[in-house]
Design an enzyme around this catalytic site. Structure first.
Site, PDB file in Angstrom:
ATOM      1  N   ASP A  92       0.881  -1.173   0.000  1.00 47.53           N
ATOM      2  CA  ASP A  92       0.000   0.000   0.000  1.00 47.53           C
ATOM      3  C   ASP A  92       0.918   1.223   0.000  1.00 47.53           C
ATOM      4  O   ASP A  92       2.088   1.120  -0.371  1.00 47.53           O
ATOM      5  CB  ASP A  92      -0.956  -0.048   1.200  1.00 47.53           C
TER       6      ASP A  92
ATOM      7  N   LYS B 142      -5.148   1.249  -2.603  1.00 49.80           N
ATOM      8  CA  LYS B 142      -6.347   1.985  -3.021  1.00 49.80           C
ATOM      9  C   LYS B 142      -6.858   1.399  -4.331  1.00 49.80           C
ATOM     10  O   LYS B 142      -6.077   1.074  -5.212  1.00 49.80           O
ATOM     11  CB  LYS B 142      -6.003   3.457  -3.284  1.00 49.80           C
TER      12      LYS B 142
ATOM     13  N   MET C 280      -1.981   6.446  14.181  1.00 54.15           N
ATOM     14  CA  MET C 280      -3.267   6.732  13.518  1.00 54.15           C
ATOM     15  C   MET C 280      -4.099   7.696  14.356  1.00 54.15           C
ATOM     16  O   MET C 280      -5.310   7.534  14.477  1.00 54.15           O
ATOM     17  CB  MET C 280      -4.049   5.423  13.273  1.00 54.15           C
TER      18      MET C 280
HETATM   19  N1  SAH Z   1       3.195  -1.062  10.919  1.00 53.54           N
HETATM   20  C1  SAH Z   1       3.414   0.377  11.043  1.00 53.54           C
HETATM   21  C2  SAH Z   1       2.197   1.089  11.583  1.00 53.54           C
HETATM   22  C3  SAH Z   1       0.960   0.952  10.699  1.00 53.54           C
HETATM   23  S1  SAH Z   1      -0.385   1.920  11.265  1.00 53.54           S
HETATM   24  C4  SAH Z   1       4.655   0.629  11.884  1.00 53.54           C
HETATM   25  O1  SAH Z   1       5.177  -0.293  12.532  1.00 53.54           O
HETATM   26  O2  SAH Z   1       5.158   1.742  11.869  1.00 53.54           O
HETATM   27  C5  SAH Z   1      -0.144   3.430  10.388  1.00 53.54           C
HETATM   28  C6  SAH Z   1       0.355   4.513  11.321  1.00 53.54           C
HETATM   29  O3  SAH Z   1       1.742   4.377  11.552  1.00 53.54           O
HETATM   30  C7  SAH Z   1       0.209   5.922  10.801  1.00 53.54           C
HETATM   31  O4  SAH Z   1      -1.096   6.411  10.973  1.00 53.54           O
HETATM   32  C8  SAH Z   1       1.195   6.658  11.680  1.00 53.54           C
HETATM   33  O5  SAH Z   1       0.661   6.856  12.973  1.00 53.54           O
HETATM   34  C9  SAH Z   1       2.303   5.642  11.806  1.00 53.54           C
HETATM   35  N2  SAH Z   1       3.412   5.860  10.855  1.00 53.54           N
HETATM   36  C10 SAH Z   1       3.853   5.011   9.927  1.00 53.54           C
HETATM   37  N3  SAH Z   1       4.938   5.506   9.284  1.00 53.54           N
HETATM   38  C11 SAH Z   1       5.198   6.702   9.857  1.00 53.54           C
HETATM   39  C12 SAH Z   1       6.208   7.703   9.679  1.00 53.54           C
HETATM   40  N4  SAH Z   1       7.182   7.556   8.767  1.00 53.54           N
HETATM   41  N5  SAH Z   1       6.153   8.810  10.456  1.00 53.54           N
HETATM   42  C13 SAH Z   1       5.203   8.959  11.394  1.00 53.54           C
HETATM   43  N6  SAH Z   1       4.220   8.058  11.618  1.00 53.54           N
HETATM   44  C14 SAH Z   1       4.229   6.940  10.860  1.00 53.54           C
END
Ligand code: SAH
Length: 253
Positions: free
Chosen positions: A35, A56, A171
């Protein structure tokens, strides 16, 4: 022969934060299902002939998890080597757990390839350690996606407020006003330091800082948008003591 599915995390977005194993599997895979969360720099490295964007659909809605599950099984039964690429770590709010169980139920061999999660890397890139001997002996990762008002909300904000440890909300851009209020209602000091980090480690990285009572205004004046996370707790104040010496500051990128 049934192919293997690799549930691979991409890290927070900087291609140098991919693991060596993730990079090898991206090279070796026949198909890569992804994604948008891995971010533009990492996605640009995937050759178009290997790419399946399951983030998407044309009409803008996310592809259903059921479609992704079935597609993984179908490709595996075709004997393909498949990478299911996810932002951050594959099992931190990444639905990696659901995919593991589905694959096992359908007899498909798989491997989980752990990665750098934004939940830890995001704060630290902004100069905030999620634990600290003097400030926080625990850290909780929580989704900010659910309404704190919802009776059946799976997140007990009052219990989190009572831990005294660091809270990292993923999120949680839109519902920031609701969960910061819920934490104050539960007894956390309104002066508790808070930081929001958007696009950690990638182009467009931004940080907003404040307290439980001021962070909503800070979010709006900086213009924080998803993907971003919120760090709540005394550790968030570390940033102001180190930011001038952080070579990964937003300005330097
Ligand atoms: N598996 C991912 C999280 C998925 S949920 C992980 O371990 O990071 C998606 C959320 O991750 C986003 O809404 C945000 O809160 C966070 N996120 C993912 N990448 C990010 C980044 N580069 N900077 C800040 N927040 C991030």
């Amino acid at each position: 022969m049934t192919g293997t599915v690799y549930l691979v995390g991409s890290g927070p977005g900087d291609p140098e934060l991919l693991t060596v194993k993730a990079r090898r599997l991206l090279d070796e895979a026949d198909v890569i299902l992804h994604d948008k969360l891995p971010g533009p720099d990492i996605l640009a490295e995937i050759p178009d002939e290997k790419r399946e964007d399951v983030g998407k659909r044309a009409h803008g809605e996310g592809t259903s998890q059921q479609y992704i599950n079935e597609r993984l099984v179908e490709l595996a039964r075709d004997g393909k080597t498949i990478v299911r690429l996810k932002g951050g770590d594959p099992t931190v709010f990444g639905r990696g757990g659901e995919e593991m169980v589905y694959l096992a139920d359908h007899g498909v061999p798989f491997e989980v390839v752990p990665a750098v999660t934004s939940a830890i890397a995001g704060p630290e890139i902004a100069g905030i350690p999620v634990t600290h001997r003097d400030h926080a002996s625990s850290v909780t990762f929580v989704t900010g996606h659910e309404s704190p008002d919802k009776a059946e909300s799976a997140v007990d904000w009052a219990a989190l407020a009572a831990t005294g440890g660091t809270i990292v909300v993923l999120m949680g851009v839109t519902r920031l006003p609701e969960y910061t209020a819920a934490l104050v209602d539960a007894g956390m000091a309104p002066e508790t330091p808070v930081a929001m980090v958007e696009r950690a480690s990638r182009e467009g990285q931004q940080v907003a800082t404040g307290t439980l009572s001021t962070i909503v205004d800070a979010r709006d004046s900086v213009g924080i948008e998803p993907p971003a996370l919120t760090v709540i707790g005394d550790v968030a104040s570390t940033r102001e003591r180190v930011v001038d010496f952080l070579t990964t500051t937003e300005a330097a990128r």
